[in-house]
Enzyme design. Structure first.
Site, PDB file in Angstrom:
ATOM      1  N   CYS A 222     -16.346 -23.488 -39.453  1.00 10.38           N
ATOM      2  CA  CYS A 222     -16.161 -23.749 -40.890  1.00 10.38           C
ATOM      3  C   CYS A 222     -17.470 -23.631 -41.693  1.00 10.38           C
ATOM      4  CB  CYS A 222     -15.543 -25.122 -41.101  1.00 10.38           C
ATOM      5  SG  CYS A 222     -16.338 -26.438 -40.169  1.00 10.38           S
ATOM      6  N   HIS A 334     -17.542 -29.675 -46.955  1.00  8.59           N
ATOM      7  CA  HIS A 334     -18.907 -29.596 -46.445  1.00  8.59           C
ATOM      8  C   HIS A 334     -19.803 -29.013 -47.545  1.00  8.59           C
ATOM      9  CE1 HIS A 334     -17.314 -30.581 -42.652  1.00  8.59           C
ATOM     10  NE2 HIS A 334     -17.549 -29.476 -41.950  1.00  8.59           N
TER      11      HIS A 334
HETATM   12  N1  LIG Z   1     -11.281 -30.139 -39.259  1.00  7.73           N
HETATM   13  C1  LIG Z   1     -11.980 -29.092 -39.652  1.00  7.73           C
HETATM   14  O1  LIG Z   1     -12.637 -29.114 -40.721  1.00  7.73           O
HETATM   15  C2  LIG Z   1     -12.014 -27.839 -38.840  1.00  7.73           C
HETATM   16  C3  LIG Z   1     -11.415 -27.744 -37.605  1.00  7.73           C
HETATM   17  N2  LIG Z   1     -11.481 -26.561 -36.914  1.00  7.73           N
HETATM   18  C4  LIG Z   1     -10.877 -26.414 -35.591  1.00  7.73           C
HETATM   19  O2  LIG Z   1      -9.459 -26.513 -35.691  1.00  7.73           O
HETATM   20  C5  LIG Z   1      -8.937 -27.159 -34.533  1.00  7.73           C
HETATM   21  C6  LIG Z   1      -8.141 -28.370 -34.952  1.00  7.73           C
HETATM   22  O3  LIG Z   1      -8.973 -29.254 -35.657  1.00  7.73           O
HETATM   23  P1  LIG Z   1      -8.417 -30.484 -36.493  1.00  7.73           P
HETATM   24  O4  LIG Z   1      -7.130 -30.144 -37.143  1.00  7.73           O
HETATM   25  O5  LIG Z   1      -9.543 -30.924 -37.318  1.00  7.73           O
HETATM   26  O6  LIG Z   1      -8.185 -31.560 -35.334  1.00  7.73           O
HETATM   27  P2  LIG Z   1      -7.188 -32.809 -35.312  1.00  7.73           P
HETATM   28  O7  LIG Z   1      -7.750 -33.694 -34.284  1.00  7.73           O
HETATM   29  O8  LIG Z   1      -6.966 -33.342 -36.658  1.00  7.73           O
HETATM   30  O9  LIG Z   1      -5.834 -32.173 -34.779  1.00  7.73           O
HETATM   31  C7  LIG Z   1      -5.708 -31.649 -33.488  1.00  7.73           C
HETATM   32  C8  LIG Z   1      -4.336 -31.038 -33.331  1.00  7.73           C
HETATM   33  O10 LIG Z   1      -4.254 -30.405 -32.053  1.00  7.73           O
HETATM   34  C9  LIG Z   1      -3.077 -30.832 -31.401  1.00  7.73           C
HETATM   35  N3  LIG Z   1      -3.254 -30.823 -29.952  1.00  7.73           N
HETATM   36  C10 LIG Z   1      -4.229 -31.427 -29.236  1.00  7.73           C
HETATM   37  N4  LIG Z   1      -4.036 -31.195 -27.918  1.00  7.73           N
HETATM   38  C11 LIG Z   1      -2.942 -30.427 -27.818  1.00  7.73           C
HETATM   39  C12 LIG Z   1      -2.224 -29.856 -26.723  1.00  7.73           C
HETATM   40  N5  LIG Z   1      -2.615 -30.006 -25.469  1.00  7.73           N
HETATM   41  N6  LIG Z   1      -1.122 -29.121 -26.994  1.00  7.73           N
HETATM   42  C13 LIG Z   1      -0.705 -28.962 -28.258  1.00  7.73           C
HETATM   43  N7  LIG Z   1      -1.331 -29.473 -29.343  1.00  7.73           N
HETATM   44  C14 LIG Z   1      -2.437 -30.193 -29.104  1.00  7.73           C
HETATM   45  C15 LIG Z   1      -2.867 -32.242 -31.907  1.00  7.73           C
HETATM   46  O11 LIG Z   1      -1.519 -32.584 -31.703  1.00  7.73           O
HETATM   47  P3  LIG Z   1      -1.081 -34.096 -31.339  1.00  7.73           P
HETATM   48  O12 LIG Z   1      -1.029 -34.823 -32.639  1.00  7.73           O
HETATM   49  O13 LIG Z   1       0.225 -33.903 -30.708  1.00  7.73           O
HETATM   50  O14 LIG Z   1      -2.137 -34.633 -30.424  1.00  7.73           O
HETATM   51  C16 LIG Z   1      -3.216 -32.058 -33.377  1.00  7.73           C
HETATM   52  O15 LIG Z   1      -2.127 -31.524 -34.068  1.00  7.73           O
HETATM   53  C17 LIG Z   1     -10.133 -27.460 -33.636  1.00  7.73           C
HETATM   54  O16 LIG Z   1     -10.257 -26.427 -32.702  1.00  7.73           O
HETATM   55  C18 LIG Z   1     -11.286 -27.482 -34.587  1.00  7.73           C
HETATM   56  O17 LIG Z   1     -12.478 -27.138 -33.927  1.00  7.73           O
HETATM   57  C19 LIG Z   1     -12.099 -25.472 -37.433  1.00  7.73           C
HETATM   58  C20 LIG Z   1     -12.684 -25.522 -38.645  1.00  7.73           C
HETATM   59  C21 LIG Z   1     -12.704 -26.711 -39.437  1.00  7.73           C
HETATM   60  N1  LIG Z   2     -17.843 -28.006 -37.067  1.00  8.34           N
HETATM   61  C1  LIG Z   2     -16.879 -28.730 -37.753  1.00  8.34           C
HETATM   62  C2  LIG Z   2     -15.547 -28.722 -37.139  1.00  8.34           C
HETATM   63  C3  LIG Z   2     -15.182 -27.708 -36.143  1.00  8.34           C
HETATM   64  O1  LIG Z   2     -14.100 -27.838 -35.722  1.00  8.34           O
HETATM   65  O2  LIG Z   2     -16.000 -26.728 -35.739  1.00  8.34           O
HETATM   66  P1  LIG Z   2     -15.585 -25.621 -34.645  1.00  8.34           P
HETATM   67  O3  LIG Z   2     -14.258 -25.060 -35.088  1.00  8.34           O
HETATM   68  O4  LIG Z   2     -16.654 -24.639 -34.678  1.00  8.34           O
HETATM   69  O5  LIG Z   2     -15.453 -26.328 -33.322  1.00  8.34           O
HETATM   70  C4  LIG Z   2     -17.348 -30.121 -38.045  1.00  8.34           C
HETATM   71  O6  LIG Z   2     -17.394 -30.936 -37.139  1.00  8.34           O
HETATM   72  O7  LIG Z   2     -17.626 -30.364 -39.178  1.00  8.34           O
END
Ligand SMILES: NC(=O)C1=CN([C@@H]2O[C@H](COP(=O)(O)OP(=O)(O)OC[C@H]3O[C@@H](n4cnc5c(N)ncnc54)[C@H](OP(=O)(O)O)[C@@H]3O)[C@@H](O)[C@H]2O)C=CC1
Ligand SMILES: N[C@@H](CC(=O)OP(=O)(O)O)C(=O)O
Length: 431
Positions: A222, A334
């Site tokens: 991000c 951010h």
């Molecule tokens: N938050 C941010 O600003 C950003 C996040 N990302 C990336 O996006 C992804 C998600 O982040 P974020 O939404 O913040 O994280 P959250 O912790 O808010 O959500 C994680 C999600 O993944 C699901 N999940 C976890 N384990 C499994 C599994 N084994 N099978 C299926 N679903 C699963 C969870 O479902 P359940 O509720 O069922 O556990 C939940 O819906 C990460 O890879 C992160 O690095 C990238 C850029 C920015």
């Molecule tokens: N880097 C972000 C979240 C993130 O999910 O990064 P990446 O997708 O590169 O693991 C933060 O913690 O603010």
């Protein structure tokens, strides 16, 4: 007060752009009217650029009537263009779309953005772990139930899968997700630096998305996405040789539970309770933590190394980026303080013009009136906002600026949806 109109995304003539006024739903003091320029791409997707915003400061009858007239005019425009939108829908096939990680911070944003942008979906499948399986979410008025993600044939017939469930899940399930031909647009860091997986920010390298041997496209980190959107127009002026950046990353970057933990810490501190610390290395409330993700042997963290490596892959250049990534106690959006060194000096005026006219960027730079971007203002918005543009006092070829943007939108879900829109527009969803 009367209910007037509350639509944000509306189709207009293909490829054309129109400026229209809209209001939010309830016309009360504080309501915001906006002049939006709507641009409809060939694929039927709409981008909106706010041109002017003004607030209803008093509920004077004259003012309300005046705004109502504007809205009626707007509704007329809307009626005409709705006819055209039907034709567009016929032209672009409605798709079967999946969201993996639907309950998460990014997953929830996918639901909002796909609806807002009227992405051509006729069937939406939601997946999660056993924890969220069975949960219900509403998409465009219809209830969707989260299914457990399993190694089976649930992805048969899926055109596009938006995956945001962490790197381990992406690695483990990529073969299952892509087995029947679905394009996997992955938000995790699992495949970003793999040579056979494109790493795409549409404003910079959209066409890379067309070459995807494994049918996986990675969405970059991000903090990196937000920076490259602003660097791209500057790179066109003069090659950027070096970047030095410090980030100010909000709690939500670490996911929905981390956001909740920060709020809980403030509550606990107010009542004299010891704050719970599990999602961050230290208490984040009233604090700043100069470490995001694990340290590497370079002394930089993984997050900082992503900024170095991913920037080069996206921009296709030899730029060197030295970053310090810091967690701050804002909840969402951010920010980054960026120094660049270019091959030839870029003037502040040139930079301002390039940024103001670049896709995905908004110039918010007026020091006389104390105007610059801040996370409280950029949260929930699509563009990356840039201010404090000035010459670097320590380097003749240097320029420095400040940016802020919603990392869950442009840094994650929105960027992924824009990649998908590009595939639809290029008619390359299938190979
Ligand atoms: N938050 C941010 O600003 C950003 C996040 N990302 C990336 O996006 C992804 C998600 O982040 P974020 O939404 O913040 O994280 P959250 O912790 O808010 O959500 C994680 C999600 O993944 C699901 N999940 C976890 N384990 C499994 C599994 N084994 N099978 C299926 N679903 C699963 C969870 O479902 P359940 O509720 O069922 O556990 C939940 O819906 C990460 O890879 C992160 O690095 C990238 C850029 C920015
Ligand atoms: N880097 C972000 C979240 C993130 O999910 O990064 P990446 O997708 O590169 O693991 C933060 O913690 O603010």
């Amino acid at each position: 007060m009367p209910m007037i109109w509350g639509m944000r995304n509306l189709p207009i003539t293909m490829g054309a752009s129109k400026t229209i006024s809209i209001t939010i739903k309830k016309m009360s003091v504080g309501s915001v009217m906006g002049k939006y320029e709507y641009i409809l791409s060939r694929s039927g997707f709409i981008s909106a650029k706010v041109q002017k915003k003004y607030q209803l400061r008093s509920a004077s009858r004259r003012k309300v009537v005046h705004l109502q007239r504007k809205c009626i005019k707007f509704i007329k425009v809307n009626a005409d263009i709705h006819k055209e939108s039907k034709q567009i829908k016929l032209k672009y096939k409605q798709m079967k779309v999946a969201i993996v990680g639907a309950s998460g911070a990014v997953g929830q944003e996918f639901l909002r953005i796909l609806a807002e942008r009227n992405f051509p979906i006729d069937q939406l499948l939601l997946f999660g772990s056993e924890r969220s399986a069975g949960k219900k979410y509403t998409f465009k008025g219809k209830e969707c139930v989260v299914k457990p993600l399993q190694h089976n044939d649930d992805f048969r017939g899926v055109d596009i899968a938006f995956v945001s469930a962490g790197g381990d899940t992406s690695r483990q399930f990529a073969p299952t997700i892509t087995k029947h031909g679905a394009v996997m647009i992955d938000n995790s860091s699992a495949f970003r630096m793999d040579p056979d997986v494109p790493l795409v920010v549409p404003e910079c390298n959209a066409e890379d998305a067309l070459n995807r041997p494994r049918n996986i496209i990675s969405n970059p980190n991000c903090t990196t996405i937000m920076m490259v959107v602003v660097l791209q127009p500057l790179e066109r002026l003069s090659h950027i040789k070096r970047i030095r950046v410090s980030s100010y990353q909000s709690a939500s970057g670490a996911g929905a539970a981390a956001m909740a933990e920060l709020e809980e810490q403030y509550r606990q501190l107010m009542t004299g309770t010891l704050p719970t610390v599990s999602k961050f290395p230290y208490q984040l409330a009233y604090n700043v933590i100069p470490r995001i993700d694990a340290f590497t042997e370079t002394g930089y963290t993984k997050e900082e190394m992503k900024m170095f490596n991913e920037t080069r892959k996206i921009m296709h250049t030899d730029v060197k980026c030295s970053a310090t990534c810091v967690r701050v106690s804002s909840l969402r959006s951010h920010s980054e303080s960026v120094w660049i060194e270019t091959e030839r000096p870029i003037s502040v005026e040139e930079a301002r013009h390039a940024i103001a006219t670049a896709p995905g960027c908004q110039l918010k730079d007026d020091i006389v009136h104390d105007i610059y971007p801040m996370p409280l203002d950029t949260a929930g918005k699509d563009d990356i906002y840039v201010g404090r543009i000035r010459k670097d006092l320590a380097d003749e070829n240097g320029l420095t600026f400040w940016l802020s943007g919603d990392q869950i939108r442009k840094g994650a879900a929105l960027n992924a949806v824009q990649i998908a829109e590009y595939l639809v527009k290029s008619e390359k969803v299938k190979g």
